[in-house]
Design a protein around this motif. Structure first.
Motif, mmCIF file in Angstrom:
data_model
loop_
_atom_site.group_PDB
_atom_site.id
_atom_site.type_symbol
_atom_site.label_atom_id
_atom_site.label_comp_id
_atom_site.label_asym_id
_atom_site.label_seq_id
_atom_site.Cartn_x
_atom_site.Cartn_y
_atom_site.Cartn_z
ATOM 1 N N UNK A 181 -8.974 -39.378 14.811
ATOM 2 C CA UNK A 181 -7.725 -39.516 14.079
ATOM 3 C C UNK A 181 -6.997 -38.180 13.967
ATOM 4 N N UNK A 182 -7.763 -37.134 13.628
ATOM 5 C CA UNK A 182 -7.141 -35.815 13.511
ATOM 6 C C UNK A 182 -6.598 -35.341 14.855
ATOM 7 N N UNK A 183 -7.322 -35.671 15.910
ATOM 8 C CA UNK A 183 -6.863 -35.273 17.233
ATOM 9 C C UNK A 183 -5.569 -36.008 17.596
ATOM 10 N N UNK A 184 -5.518 -37.316 17.300
ATOM 11 C CA UNK A 184 -4.315 -38.090 17.605
ATOM 12 C C UNK A 184 -3.128 -37.604 16.777
ATOM 13 N N UNK A 185 -3.359 -37.353 15.478
ATOM 14 C CA UNK A 185 -2.270 -36.865 14.620
ATOM 15 C C UNK A 185 -1.757 -35.516 15.104
ATOM 16 N N UNK A 186 -2.667 -34.605 15.478
ATOM 17 C CA UNK A 186 -2.256 -33.288 15.940
ATOM 18 C C UNK A 186 -1.456 -33.380 17.242
ATOM 19 N N UNK A 221 -10.113 -23.830 19.903
ATOM 20 C CA UNK A 221 -9.332 -22.624 20.199
ATOM 21 C C UNK A 221 -8.275 -22.878 21.258
ATOM 22 N N UNK A 222 -8.654 -23.631 22.284
ATOM 23 C CA UNK A 222 -7.673 -23.937 23.340
ATOM 24 C C UNK A 222 -6.545 -24.795 22.790
ATOM 25 N N UNK A 223 -6.872 -25.797 21.980
ATOM 26 C CA UNK A 223 -5.845 -26.672 21.422
ATOM 27 C C UNK A 223 -4.941 -25.933 20.443
ATOM 28 N N UNK A 224 -5.526 -25.021 19.649
ATOM 29 C CA UNK A 224 -4.693 -24.250 18.716
ATOM 30 C C UNK A 224 -3.673 -23.391 19.482
ATOM 31 N N UNK A 225 -4.027 -22.995 20.709
ATOM 32 C CA UNK A 225 -3.054 -22.276 21.527
ATOM 33 C C UNK A 225 -1.938 -23.172 22.013
ATOM 34 N N UNK A 226 -2.144 -24.536 21.923
ATOM 35 C CA UNK A 226 -1.119 -25.479 22.350
ATOM 36 C C UNK A 226 -0.144 -25.837 21.227
ATOM 37 N N UNK A 227 -0.505 -25.526 19.989
ATOM 38 C CA UNK A 227 0.406 -25.817 18.901
ATOM 39 C C UNK A 227 -0.244 -25.583 17.551
ATOM 40 N N UNK A 228 0.599 -25.269 16.554
ATOM 41 C CA UNK A 228 0.111 -24.941 15.225
ATOM 42 C C UNK A 228 -0.510 -26.147 14.526
ATOM 43 N N UNK A 229 -0.118 -27.367 14.944
ATOM 44 C CA UNK A 229 -0.624 -28.565 14.286
ATOM 45 C C UNK A 229 -2.135 -28.742 14.497
ATOM 46 N N UNK A 230 -2.619 -28.262 15.597
ATOM 47 C CA UNK A 230 -4.069 -28.365 15.838
ATOM 48 C C UNK A 230 -4.843 -27.460 14.876
ATOM 49 N N UNK A 231 -4.247 -26.291 14.559
ATOM 50 C CA UNK A 231 -4.863 -25.405 13.579
ATOM 51 C C UNK A 231 -4.830 -26.010 12.180
ATOM 52 N N UNK A 232 -3.795 -26.816 11.876
ATOM 53 C CA UNK A 232 -3.666 -27.391 10.549
ATOM 54 C C UNK A 232 -4.472 -28.654 10.343
ATOM 55 N N UNK A 233 -4.721 -29.418 11.437
ATOM 56 C CA UNK A 233 -5.412 -30.705 11.281
ATOM 57 C C UNK A 233 -6.744 -30.750 12.031
ATOM 58 N N UNK A 234 -6.675 -30.631 13.352
ATOM 59 C CA UNK A 234 -7.890 -30.868 14.135
ATOM 60 C C UNK A 234 -8.978 -29.816 13.897
ATOM 61 N N UNK A 235 -8.581 -28.611 13.493
ATOM 62 C CA UNK A 235 -9.585 -27.564 13.242
ATOM 63 C C UNK A 235 -10.564 -27.960 12.146
ATOM 64 N N UNK A 236 -10.178 -28.927 11.327
ATOM 65 C CA UNK A 236 -11.053 -29.387 10.248
ATOM 66 C C UNK A 236 -12.367 -29.943 10.792
ATOM 67 N N UNK A 237 -12.316 -30.541 12.006
ATOM 68 C CA UNK A 237 -13.546 -31.069 12.592
ATOM 69 C C UNK A 237 -14.551 -29.967 12.903
ATOM 70 N N UNK A 238 -14.065 -28.764 13.174
ATOM 71 C CA UNK A 238 -14.966 -27.637 13.426
ATOM 72 C C UNK A 238 -15.766 -27.261 12.199
ATOM 73 N N UNK A 239 -15.104 -27.324 11.031
ATOM 74 C CA UNK A 239 -15.828 -27.040 9.787
ATOM 75 C C UNK A 239 -16.923 -28.082 9.540
ATOM 76 N N UNK A 240 -16.562 -29.352 9.698
ATOM 77 C CA UNK A 240 -17.537 -30.411 9.456
ATOM 78 C C UNK A 240 -18.727 -30.317 10.403
#
Length: 399
Positions: free
Chosen positions: A21-26, A76-95
């Protein structure tokens, strides 16, 4: 399954779906808001597809370190594609870092994800100045600390929930065991009640019917020896009839667990005196009844026990002692009451008291033991016999 188990099952399913879900939203937000070319968008979709495949293939494998490392690289690669990945999808890295790694490696994974996330938010690495570097490190440390704090709180909550579930399981098991034990105790109590009732009936039969029948037989034999006519013959038959009526009445009382009839019309000392007088008249042996202390009403069970012991002791004297005199003493004391029965008969050896198979002494001991009392017997061949029964002087409730 309890409501808590259902909630935990739903939470596990949600955790499995959250990364997608986070990946799709990002991806959707980056596609709609970032003014990039179609080629760049397709590149972003390709990286997102690789990330989804990585999660699907290795997310549930046992290679946790490999999975988390690859996931952080893809973040890291996705965050280089847009700030939204840092705001949403990066949460999966913490989990993934906290739940799949252990020890210091979970902190390393969280810190790496936080570094990538902060770098993505700020648009790249900090400027080579001390304030910029310190600010960057501050946000990385703050995010790492917050993730660690909330994760630890969650672990404590989970541990307590697990402990409660274990305790509930143990309690349920204990309740099942108690139910089985309760059933067993009920069966044992029922069996003990049946056995106790059988013993009570045996004692009552021995103390009433057996003694009455013995007296009836003795009177019939005496009547036969006296001849077919005369006052003596009639007297023996009258006595036998009276004994039969008394035995029948006592049998009915025994069946209905009612106390001796003598105690319904007279206090214990008078009832004992009547028993001694009747016994003396039946067996032509002088008997004396003495009461010491202050007589007072006692609990019915106490009085019934003492009366039955007196009857049994006198029956034993008639059958075995060949005594010339018998004496009973009822002594009221502060905490106990004692009944002494003495005779001047032939006596017996105490170590051979049970060889005859008689039920008398055993019956007396059981009656006294039921009241937490004591029974003492003194006898020797040629020296007579003395029986002393001591029981607690429990007062009658309505006295």
């Amino acid at each position: 399954m309890t409501s808590l188990d259902l909630q935990e099952a739903r939470l596990e399913r949600l955790q499995a779906v959250v990364p997608y879900l986070l990946l799709v939203v990002s991806v959707a937000l980056a596609w709609l808001t970032d003014g990039r070319s179609l080629a760049e968008h397709l590149l972003m979709l390709g990286v997102a597809a690789v990330t989804a495949a990585w999660i699907a293939l290795l997310g549930r494998s046992r290679h946790h370190a490999l999975y988390v490392t690859g996931l952080i690289v893809l973040i890291g690669v996705l965050c280089g594609q847009g700030i939204w990945f840092a705001g949403f999808f990066a949460f999966t890295g913490y989990l993934a870092s906290w739940h799949l790694l252990s020890g210091k490696w979970r902190f390393a994974g969280v810190a790496a994800t936080a570094t990538i996330s902060v770098t993505g938010f700020t648009g790249g690495l900090p400027a080579p100045t001390l304030p910029a570097i310190l600010t960057h490190l501050f946000f990385v440390a703050a995010i790492t600390s917050l993730v660690a704090l909330f994760s630890l709180v969650g672990e404590v909550t989970t541990a307590r929930s697990t402990e409660r579930k274990r305790m509930v399981a143990q309690l349920e098991e204990a309740m099942r065991e108690n139910a089985v034990l309760h059933t067993q105790l009920l069966l044992q109590a029922r069996e003990a009640g049946v056995l106790d009732e059988r013993q009570r009936m045996a004692q009552e039969i021995h103390d009433t019917l057996a003694q009455g029948l013995t007296g009836i037989i003795a009177q019939i034999q005496a009547a036969t020896q006296a001849g077919e006519t005369g006052a003596r013959w009639r007297g023996h038959l009258d006595t036998a009839a009276r004994l039969a009526r008394d035995s029948l009445a006592e049998a009915r009382r025994s069946v209905h667990a009612i106390g001796p009839g003598q105690l319904e019309t007279a206090p214990l000392p008078e009832a004992l005196a009547d028993v001694v007088a009747g016994w003396s008249g039946l067996h032509a042996v002088p008997g004396e009844m003495i009461t010491t202390g202050t007589a007072r009403p006692l609990h019915p069970e106490v009085e019934q026990t003492l009366l039955r012991i007196a009857q049994e002791a006198l029956a034993n004297v008639a059958k075995h002692a060949e005594a010339r005199r018998v004496g009973l003493t009822l002594s009221y004391m502060e905490d106990v009451v004692t009944l002494d029965v003495r005779d001047d008969g032939v006596g017996f050896a105490l170590d051979r008291a049970g060889e005859g198979g008689g039920f008398g002494l055993t019956s007396m001991r059981k009656r006294v033991a039921r009241l937490a009392g004591s029974l003492e017997i003194e006898s020797e061949p040629g020296g007579g016999t003395a029986i002393s029964a001591t029981v607690p002087a429990v007062a009658r409730e309505d006295a």
